[in-house]
Motif scaffolding. Structure first.
Motif: not given
Lengths: 104, 498, 503
Positions: C153-157, C130-133, C124-127
């Motif tokens: 950042t939030l997804a990465a953290v 990806w969207a943020a990126l 989930v977080l990876w998707l």
């Protein structure tokens, strides 16, 4: 004239808030304080943005900065919630409420 | 695009694919590995001979594709490229046979033969490269693919040798890269041209061109082991004998020497280089290396280290021949590329036979060994006499041409260098020949590892005999058109033509 | 509203939708959802690439609202390349993660449940990431860029904290706080720019921004904020712990893609918005930091005892190469070469570094630790992984033939052309130092050991081949000028002199 000086007042206040936040972030080790410090920094920026909404004394307010501030608050709230969650987790695991020294 | 334009690429791919497919083999399937190796090297030899024939008749084999805007990878079989390519292809075939015998029942043979084929690809790339960019790419690939061979044994000593090897060659590569990039920014990308590509830039930017010349010579000088940069070669002798033989007597050091040849003739052009006054220092550097290498060889006890220092000395004959202006000296230098290759590889094969069969590593163990291994020592004797320069062997031809070339160029001091070097060669080779033939063989001393009807495995015996025979033939038949000398003369005619 | 440019929106929307679907369907279905989403993104980006290739840069105003009220999305050659980069790295990381999260050796029930929840959150977080990126790459609005940076950042953290141990959480908190400071600086700069020029849209800003004390302050704040997020020396302190304590697929994503996000923003702003007079002076300052990053990062990497931290420090050094663009492009005539070189470096580093982290993950999976000293005999039993590491190492060292070499060649050429030879020396020194730490690992592949067969846990095949494919790609980039043709579309140096070919 009055708007001008008010604007400068707001700007200086916002810079002061930003500075206080930045100082607190580095000065205090407790993580909750650090998170609050970041919040104060962002409050400073919000103030600055709100202050720019009135371009001149007679014109209407510019809506965009308000939209930006609201969006910014949403982002900040979620980041804060997330950060607090992580601090809780850290406290649970290690019993510490601050970051260990970087000795690597 | 016709078929001819794919030929240089095809040659490269032959050994590349051989190498890659060997990696994927099962370690235990040695028969298949031998088959792959031999057929790959035979195919490559056939291709190169075909190109040799074509180039002789004026065909043009060129592969080229664009890597970056304006920067091409260009592979072209000109007469100079073919000289080096033929040598490498032929010696790969011979060394493959030798290595199969030498490494029988040792671990990690897939890795060894795989990287061995890849390094041959890199050497071929260096031979066929038609501009400095391509040359540099393959020059670095050669470093990378030979590292696993140097550290093959995996001992502390081997890893240390590998580290030193990598350090020297990467630093050399970095310096070479700066030189090439700088040159490209001054002139734009260009191809090698027989007679020199830089002539048309003439007088302007003289200082920069001189600095660039020495940067590039420094860069390739590391691999050709010019004197202050030779430190890696003796330590790298820790590698198995076939590696020392092909890579450190032929491929790697020759890549450096060939680089010097390319830079002087096809980048700067001999006349332009003479105008820039850069050849004098190069000649002095080469002479110093020749004498220094021979002097160090005198003190070596370990046979392979002795041969390593002898290599340092002998390879610089090529640089010396290049640095003396005049067709005769150039002929001498170029022909030594071949002559030194076949002679030195024979010596390394013989040293490998001694260590594999009788566990002899040092000269003082060699008393009377010729009576135990007569064929090996015959090959050794013939080629070491050739190294000294006894007529009519191959080494004599080189020294003769270098000598009269020096006289022609009015640089008599070179004769003195040649004389001293030959004397030193004699001083360190003749005692070995003497003790091995005329001292008594002590039966009980060295423990025998391989016994049988022949003095050692036939795969170990055949290669040195062939190369020894060739070094004899190259000297005897020097006047023929097909000899290395004949080919070198053809190149010289093309280089000095305009 | 233009029908054809709607594609751009889908590039962002698809991974968002995928993330939510994956979350709802739960851990078992999440990998499948991710794979389907990747397929969709690939096809949409392929279509977008074709459009950009054919018709030039594409622009879309979301919802039909034009600036200043609306948000503009924009895609040119650089954007498309970045999208493709994240697809390539992202899909292969997903393939790797498929193997990574199916660990059959965990026996206890709680362990299994724990593992499953990690796995489901990862997808989930990876998707989301990806969207943020993708949104970040496509944004043409400086405030929207801020939002996407925050999402990233939030997804990465969150991905870092998946690991669950206290080291990872500490590293994640440090990363989050640093990143928030960076975001605050960036936002303040944005606020000042808006207060002065009254627009947030990049193109409009580019026309309006003039040199002045306020805009200098704004530029300084924005740049500082982004440098913090990109971890340029000396603001790299958060990176090694964050990247080395995360789960392996996460480390790959962080090093390969996340830091590239903020770098991309910096590229856009410096070369399309900020006035030349400011960037010229500041560029040299950044160049000095970059040089320090290259040297210090490489030396620090050499001293490490654990492989994963070594690879993380190598990222610190490689980030330095990216920033050499700024001093090199300061002279406008030579900008294009440096620009191309830096972007080549971005892409090839993304592939190579992701591959390297995956290999480290394989070694940890096989022997349970990553202490370099105790790796004897392991490498011989993971030949595919070690080969991938060696190939990726080529790109990191900048050895031919590889994308890293092509990048280095272009950067060195530019530095000599523009008369700034010292950057060339730094680049070469960095390459040699990189060789130092790469070979200090590679030699273990050759060391002779008494123990012939170290007991190993099996490594799934997809975990071995994903890094190999990535490192081969990093190599192949060096063989084709294709990315350069794409990059030419909409590059900020339209009149730049390309190197003339002397025949």
């Amino acid at each position: 004239m009055e708007t001008m000086s008010l604007k400068i007042f707001y700007s200086l206040t916002s810079i002061a808030l930003f500075g206080i936040g930045m100082y607190a972030l580095f000065a205090y080790a407790h993580l909750l304080r650090k998170i609050l410090a970041v919040n104060i920094m962002f409050t400073g920026i919000s103030l600055f943005l709100v202050a720019t909404a009135q371009r001149s004394s007679d014109s209407n307010l510019d809506p965009i900065p308000l939209a930006l501030v609201i969006t910014g608050i949403v982002v900040l709230v979620s980041a804060t919630a997330f950060a607090i969650m992580m601090v809780c987790k850290l406290c649970e695991k290690t019993g510490m409420t601050q970051l260990p020294d970087e000795d690597r | 695009m016709n078929l001819e334009s794919y030929f240089p690429l095809l040659v490269l791919l032959t050994s590349l694919l051989t190498g890659i497919s060997i990696f994927f083999l099962d370690e235990k399937r040695s028969a298949l590995r031998i088959l792959l190796n031999i057929s790959g090297s035979a195919a490559m030899f056939a291709f190169v001979i075909f190109m040799l024939w074509g180039v002789f008749h004026g065909h043009n084999y060129e592969t080229r594709w664009s890597l970056l805007p304006g920067i091409n990878i260009a592979l072209r079989a000109d007469s100079m490229a073919i000289l080096f390519a033929t040598l490498s292809a032929f010696l790969w075939l011979i060394t493959s046979i030798y290595a199969i015998g030498y490494l029988e029942i040792t671990p990690h043979r897939n890795r060894f033969f795989g990287f061995f084929s890849l390094s041959v690809s890199a050497t071929m790339g260096i031979a066929l490269a038609n501009n400095l960019f391509t040359f540099f790419i393959f020059y670095e690939i050669l470093t990378l693919t030979t590292y696993p061979l140097v550290v093959h044994q995996g001992t502390e000593k081997a890893l240390r040798a590998g580290r030193i090897y990598i350090m020297y060659t990467f630093c050399g590569g970095a310096v070479l890269l700066i030189g090439i990039v700088w040159l490209y920014t001054l002139t734009g990308p260009f191809d090698f041209v027989e007679g020199g590509a830089l002539r048309r830039f003439g007088e302007e930017r003289r200082v920069a061109l001189v600095v660039i010349f020495f940067l590039m010579i420094l860069g390739v000088g590391v691999k050709s082991a010019l004197v202050p940069l030779h430190g890696w070669l003796p330590t790298a002798m820790i590698a198995p004998a076939p590696v020392s033989a092909l890579l450190h007597a032929v491929a790697v050091v020759k890549a450096g020497a060939f680089g010097i040849v390319r830079i002087v003739y096809d980048v700067y052009g001999i006349r332009f280089a003479e105008e820039l006054n850069v050849l004098g220092p190069l000649a002095v550097l080469a002479s110093v290396t020749i004498i220094y290498g021979s002097c160090r060889a005198l003190y070596q006890v370990n046979l392979k280290r002795l041969l390593a220092f002898s290599t340092i000395s002998q390879v610089s004959y090529i640089a010396l021949g290049v640095a003396i202006v005049g067709p005769l000296a150039t002929t001498g230098g170029l022909v030594h590329l071949i002559h030194q290759g076949i002679m030195k590889i024979t010596l390394f094969f013989c040293a490998g036979n001694l260590s594999k069969t009788l566990h002899i590593h040092d000269i003082n163990q060699m008393n009377g060994v010729a009576w135990r291994m007569p064929l090996t020592m015959t090959a050794f004797t013939i080629t070491s006499l050739g190294m000294i320069g006894v007529p009519p062997l191959a080494g004599f031809v080189t020294k003769w041409y270098l000598g009269i070339g020096a006289v022609q160029a009015n640089q008599q001091w070179v004769i003195a260098v040649l004389a001293v070097s030959s004397l030193l060669n004699a001083i360190y080779f003749l005692p070995i020949i003497y003790v091995s033939w005329f001292k008594k063989y002590e039966e009980n001393q060295p423990e025998e590892h391989i016994s049988g009807k022949l003095e050692t495995r036939w795969t170990l015996l055949l290669p040195p005999l062939i190369t020894a025979f060739l070094s004899l033939a190259a000297g005897l038949l020097a006047a023929s058109n097909l000899s290395p000398l004949g080919w070198a003369k053809l190149i010289v005619r093309r280089e000095y033509l305009p | 509203m233009d029908e054809t440019t709607v594609l751009i929106v889908w590039v962002i929307l698809l991974p968002f939708v995928g993330a939510m679907v994956a979350f709802i369907l739960g851990p078992r279905k999440a990998p499948i959802v991710t794979i389907i989403t990747s397929y969709c993104i690939i096809s949409v980006v392929a279509a977008l690439t074709w459009q950009v290739w054919k018709y030039g840069p594409q622009r879309h105003d979301v919802g039909g609202w034009v600036a200043p009220l609306g948000i503009a999305l924009y895609a040119d050659g650089l954007t498309v390349l970045m999208l493709i980069m994240s697809i390539v790295v992202g899909t292969l990381v997903s393939v790797y993660a498929l193997g990574y999260f199916t660990d059959s050796s965990i026996s206890s029930e709680t362990g299994k449940a724990n593992h499953r929840s990690k796995s489901s959150f990862f997808w989930v977080l990876w998707l989301f990431l990806w969207a943020a990126l993708n949104a970040l790459f496509l944004s043409q609005d400086i405030f929207n860029i801020y939002i996407t940076l925050e999402l990233l950042t939030l997804a990465a953290v969150a991905l870092i904290t998946l690991e669950g141990e206290s080291e990872a959480i500490t590293a994640a908190i440090r990363y989050l706080l640093t990143s928030l400071v960076g975001a605050a600086l960036f936002l303040f700069g944005v606020a000042i720019l808006y207060a002065n020029f009254g627009t947030l849209e990049l193109e409009g800003l580019g026309e309006l921004v003039q040199t002045g004390s306020l805009s200098v302050v704004a530029i300084a704040l924005i740049t500082m904020g982004l440098l913090l997020k990109t971890a340029l020396f000396p603001m790299h302190f958060w990176l090694p712990p964050a990247h080395s304590n995360a789960l392996t697929p996460v480390s790959s994503l962080l090093s390969a893609l996340v830091i590239k996000g903020s770098f991309y923003v910096l590229l856009r702003l410096w070369f399309q918005v900020f006035p030349l007079e400011v960037t010229m002076v500041a560029g040299h300052l950044i160049g000095c930091l970059a040089a320090a990053a290259i040297l210090w990062g490489s030396l620090a990497a050499m001293c490490q005892k654990r492989l994963k931290i070594l690879v993380a420090y190598s990222t610190v050094a490689q980030v330095g190469y990216l920033f050499l663009l700024f001093p090199l492009a300061a002279k406008e005539t030579h900008g294009l070469g440096a620009w191309n070189g830096a972007i080549y470096q971005t892409i090839s580093h993304a592939c190579a570094k992701a591959a390297m982290f995956m290999v480290v993950g394989n070694i940890i999976r096989a022997i349970g630790h990553d202490r370099i000293k105790d790796m004897k005999g392991v490498c011989q039993q993971l030949p595919v992984s070690m080969f991938a590491f060696a190939l990726a190492g080529l790109t990191i060292m900048g050895m031919p033939p590889s994308g890293g070499f092509a990048a280095k060649w272009m950067l060195i050429t530019t530095s000599i052309q523009s008369g700034q030879w010292w950057w060339a020396v730094i680049l070469l020194a960095g390459g040699l130092l990189a060789a130092g730490y790469i070979f200090s690992v590679l030699k273990y592949a050759f060391i002779k050991t008494e123990i012939v067969n170290v007991p190993l846990r099996p490594v799934p095949r997809c975990m071995e081949w994903a890094p190999l494919i990535l490192s081969l790609l990093a190599l192949l980039i060096g063989f084709t000028p294709m990315p350069l043709d794409l990059l030419r579309i909409g590059n900020p140096f339209p009149d730049a002199v390309t190197m003339e070919v002397v025949k």
